[in-house]
Design an enzyme around this catalytic site. Structure first.
Site, PDB file in Angstrom:
ATOM      1  N   HIS A 149     -16.326  49.287  47.050  1.00 28.64           N
ATOM      2  CA  HIS A 149     -15.326  50.205  48.773  1.00 28.64           C
ATOM      3  C   HIS A 149     -15.980  50.162  49.639  1.00 28.64           C
ATOM      4  O   HIS A 149     -16.126  51.545  49.789  1.00 28.64           O
ATOM      5  CB  HIS A 149     -13.633  50.485  48.541  1.00 28.64           C
ATOM      6  CG  HIS A 149     -13.405  50.160  46.841  1.00 28.64           C
ATOM      7  ND1 HIS A 149     -11.804  49.751  48.080  1.00 28.64           N
ATOM      8  CD2 HIS A 149     -12.815  50.009  46.352  1.00 28.64           C
ATOM      9  CE1 HIS A 149     -11.009  49.285  47.311  1.00 28.64           C
ATOM     10  NE2 HIS A 149     -11.449  49.384  45.703  1.00 28.64           N
TER      11      HIS A 149
ATOM     12  N   GLU B  64     -15.460  50.930  52.690  1.00 34.81           N
ATOM     13  CA  GLU B  64     -15.032  52.347  53.683  1.00 34.81           C
ATOM     14  C   GLU B  64     -15.253  53.029  53.423  1.00 34.81           C
ATOM     15  O   GLU B  64     -14.561  54.320  54.362  1.00 34.81           O
ATOM     16  CB  GLU B  64     -13.398  51.092  54.061  1.00 34.81           C
ATOM     17  CG  GLU B  64     -12.887  51.628  52.490  1.00 34.81           C
ATOM     18  CD  GLU B  64     -12.555  51.001  51.739  1.00 34.81           C
ATOM     19  OE1 GLU B  64     -13.211  49.889  51.498  1.00 34.81           O
ATOM     20  OE2 GLU B  64     -11.499  50.753  51.096  1.00 34.81           O
TER      21      GLU B  64
ATOM     22  N   CYS C 123     -13.024  44.325  47.331  1.00 31.46           N
ATOM     23  CA  CYS C 123     -12.543  44.428  45.479  1.00 31.46           C
ATOM     24  C   CYS C 123     -11.364  43.240  44.757  1.00 31.46           C
ATOM     25  O   CYS C 123     -11.812  42.463  45.409  1.00 31.46           O
ATOM     26  CB  CYS C 123     -11.761  46.276  45.629  1.00 31.46           C
ATOM     27  SG  CYS C 123     -12.258  46.574  43.960  1.00 31.46           S
ATOM     28  N   LEU C 124     -10.202  43.829  45.324  1.00 23.54           N
ATOM     29  CA  LEU C 124      -9.407  42.407  45.061  1.00 23.54           C
ATOM     30  C   LEU C 124      -9.886  41.174  46.023  1.00 23.54           C
ATOM     31  O   LEU C 124      -9.209  40.098  45.265  1.00 23.54           O
ATOM     32  CB  LEU C 124      -7.528  43.110  44.979  1.00 23.54           C
ATOM     33  CG  LEU C 124      -6.780  42.299  44.767  1.00 23.54           C
ATOM     34  CD1 LEU C 124      -7.234  41.508  43.200  1.00 23.54           C
ATOM     35  CD2 LEU C 124      -5.252  42.095  44.736  1.00 23.54           C
ATOM     36  N   GLY C 125      -9.712  41.297  46.861  1.00 28.25           N
ATOM     37  CA  GLY C 125     -10.122  41.091  48.036  1.00 28.25           C
ATOM     38  C   GLY C 125     -11.411  40.137  47.776  1.00 28.25           C
ATOM     39  O   GLY C 125     -11.318  38.544  48.008  1.00 28.25           O
TER      40      GLY C 125
HETATM   41  N1  GLN Z   1      -6.435  45.430  41.079  1.00 29.28           N
HETATM   42  C1  GLN Z   1      -8.328  45.392  40.781  1.00 29.28           C
HETATM   43  C2  GLN Z   1      -8.782  45.557  39.921  1.00 29.28           C
HETATM   44  O1  GLN Z   1      -8.485  46.628  38.708  1.00 29.28           O
HETATM   45  C3  GLN Z   1      -8.517  45.206  42.306  1.00 29.28           C
HETATM   46  C4  GLN Z   1      -8.717  47.008  42.472  1.00 29.28           C
HETATM   47  C5  GLN Z   1      -8.915  47.181  43.719  1.00 29.28           C
HETATM   48  O2  GLN Z   1      -8.851  46.299  44.625  1.00 29.28           O
HETATM   49  N2  GLN Z   1      -9.086  47.879  44.382  1.00 29.28           N
HETATM   50  O3  GLN Z   1      -9.860  45.967  39.273  1.00 29.28           O
END
Ligand code: GLN
Length: 539
Positions: free
Chosen positions: A514, A516, A379-381
């Site tokens: 995600h 996981e 995701c953010l990663g």
């Molecule tokens: N903050 C980012 C977004 O809203 C990633 C969210 C997350 O890693 N769950 O898109």
């Protein structure tokens, strides 16, 4: 008709009621029943989506896009099943729907009261969750004696006499403290909490006694007598080496016998062989690998519960201990990535919200990319892998996600105005739209590219399904530029960029979803499994 097992907690919280409920559910599922699970949360929040992960742990996302309590994650990981929205509800939801119905004139002028209206709504929701299952295991959050819990207690008491209910069984999870000075185990707190339950009209049929030390036979007998249960119905729950061992330790104590007797389930012989093998590998694995886990809420690891559990699942399948080296992304900003990640076999950047620690995560990604260290970004990663590539490979100065810099000249990650939601409807998302309603939540398909790491991880599957929880998306305007320079889009969902990889890197994968959330002990998530494999193979 469905049979119901209710799990309540006494004395204090954090006794592992969720794991207890999941363990009982697992044993019944392995005995051949269709088992549903339900977690009831007595707090007033409508869902845990807006609660701080520091206070509440992880927000678990179901397939149908509900933001739920992390216990639902435990249920899915244990029972190897996907539960839906109906597997979790809160006091807030109960009151909202009753009030909404009252406003719409649904009660024809009646005075709306806790009994019967609130309690009735609770009963209906429990039955809805039970629909279609042989057995529903219901975990009631909180501890007996909590003011918020009373309507729920009343509801489950009433269900004993409900014609639409095929049977009920009440399990009470309590603590047996050991008082060092006296050298004694104490049953008094449990007696009090059982008395409190009985005052409300619930007589537990089984006591699960959490204790640091084993309970002597005489003590068990005494506890049984004072709590008015059969001695076979006192089950001890000692601290376990792994939570996945608990179903097996319960089974050894014949936990199913009294449950089966009361609910008329016949003779039960759950098949726990595969499970047992996996547990043994968790406890005594052959190999080891070290994952550098880069995140920000490291004070409370519960915020990453599903991810850390999924690493355990993958380790069990690969007969390896996946050691987590927790790395605070803000510390990377001070000390550099090499200093903190140098000893790790691989790097994992987890999801997150807010700008704290973002630059540290970008440094971690740069380190993994340049040093050919296996990398998984979730995701953010994943979003930050595009930012890092843009800045350091494409030379796009100031590239960022608009989440962290609204005026960035190169919005690698941006907000799309509208997208198709799970039901094919259009969702609007702008900076002004209210929080919560604007997240892309739940399961979406992802079409994978032939020959990619992601497709190979899923055994050549062309379309995979994973869950989402994010607001921002990768900006397709930069796709061509990225791909020309070696960052390839290998997964797409209805035109949205889902996964990226780097040509020539031994193992580099960013996933917008995600993974996981779909990992279970018996079915480890394929992306994470492939990552751990790469980590094990890294020199
Ligand atoms: N903050 C980012 C977004 O809203 C990633 C969210 C997350 O890693 N769950 O898109």
């Amino acid at each position: 008709m469905t049979k119901y097992i209710f799990v309540t907690g006494g004395v204090l919280s954090s006794l592992g009621k969720g794991i207890t409920a999941a363990s009982v559910g697992t044993l019944l599922k392995h005995s051949g029943f269709d088992v549903g699970m339900l977690k009831i949360d007595p707090y007033i929040n409508v869902d845990p989506g807006t609660m701080s992960p520091l206070e509440h742990g992880e927000v678990f996302v179901t397939k149908d896009g509900a933001e739920t309590d992390l216990d639902i994650g435990n249920y899915e990981r244990f029972l190897d099943a996907s539960f839906l929205k109906s597997a979790n509800f809160t006091t807030g939801q109960v009151y909202s729907s009753v009030i909404e119905r009252e406003r719409a004139g649904g009660y024809l002028g009646q005075t709306i009261q806790v009994i019967p209206h609130i309690v009735g709504e609770i009963v209906n929701r429990i039955k809805l969750a039970g629909e279609g299952h042989d057995i529903l295991v219901v975990e009631l959050g909180g501890t007996v004696g909590d003011i918020e819990g009373l309507p729920f207690m009343e509801a489950i008491r009433q269900m004993k006499h409900d014609d639409e209910v095929a049977g009920t069984f009440f399990i009470h999870v309590t603590l047996i403290p050991f008082i060092k000075a006296a050298g004694e185990l104490k049953s008094k707190p449990t007696q009090h909490s059982v008395q409190e339950l009985r005052r409300i009209g619930i007589t537990p049929q089984m006591i699960i006694a959490r204790s640091e030390n084993g309970l002597p036979k005489t003590f068990k007998k005494k506890l049984a007598m004072s709590c008015d249960v059969h001695p076979d119905c006192v089950i001890e729950a000692l601290d376990a080496k792994t939570i996945y061992d608990i179903p097996v330790t319960f089974l050894r104590q014949n936990i199913l016998k009294p449950i089966s007797k009361e609910l008329e389930l016949g003779e039960l012989n759950p098949d726990m062989e595969k499970w047992d093998t996996l547990v043994k590998r968790i406890v005594q694995p052959k190999e080891k690998t070290v994952v550098g886990f880069v995140g920000k809420y490291l004070e409370l690891k519960e915020a990453y519960k599903s991810l850390t559990e999924s690493l355990i699942h993958c380790g069990a399948h690969l007969d390896a201990r996946v050691e987590i080296n927790w790395v605070d992304s803000e510390e990377i900003e001070e000390k550099g990535a090499e200093a903190l990640l140098g000893d790790c076999d691989s790097v994992l950047v987890a999801g997150g919200f807010g700008s704290r620690g973002v630059e540290g995560k970008i440094l971690a990604i740069q380190y993994a990319r340049e040093n050919r260290v296996p990398y998984l970004g979730i995701c953010l990663g994943m979003q930050l892998t595009l930012v890092e590539y843009a800045r350091n490979v494409l030379g796009l100065e100031g590239a960022n996600s608009i989440e962290f810099d609204e005026n960035t000249p190169h919005p690698m990650i941006y907000l799309i105005d509208n997208f198709l939601d799970q039901n094919g409807g259009t969702q609007l998302r702008t900076h002004e739209s209210p929080m919560g309603g604007t997240l892309r939540l739940g399961e979406y398909p992802c079409d994978t590219k032939d020959g990619s790491i992601i497709q190979n991880a899923y055994n050549g599957e062309k379309t995979i399904y994973e869950r989402h929880r994010h607001r921002y998306e990768a900006n397709p305007t930069y796709r061509e530029q990225l791909e020309k320079a070696g960052m390839i889009v290998t997964g797409e969902s209805n035109g949205l960029i889902e996964t990226v990889e780097i040509e020539g890197h031994p193992w580099f994968l960013g996933v917008q979803f995600h993974p996981e959330f779909t990992s279970g002990l018996q079915t480890p998530n394929p992306s994470i499994l492939a990552f751990v494999k790469a980590s094990l193979e890294a020199e």
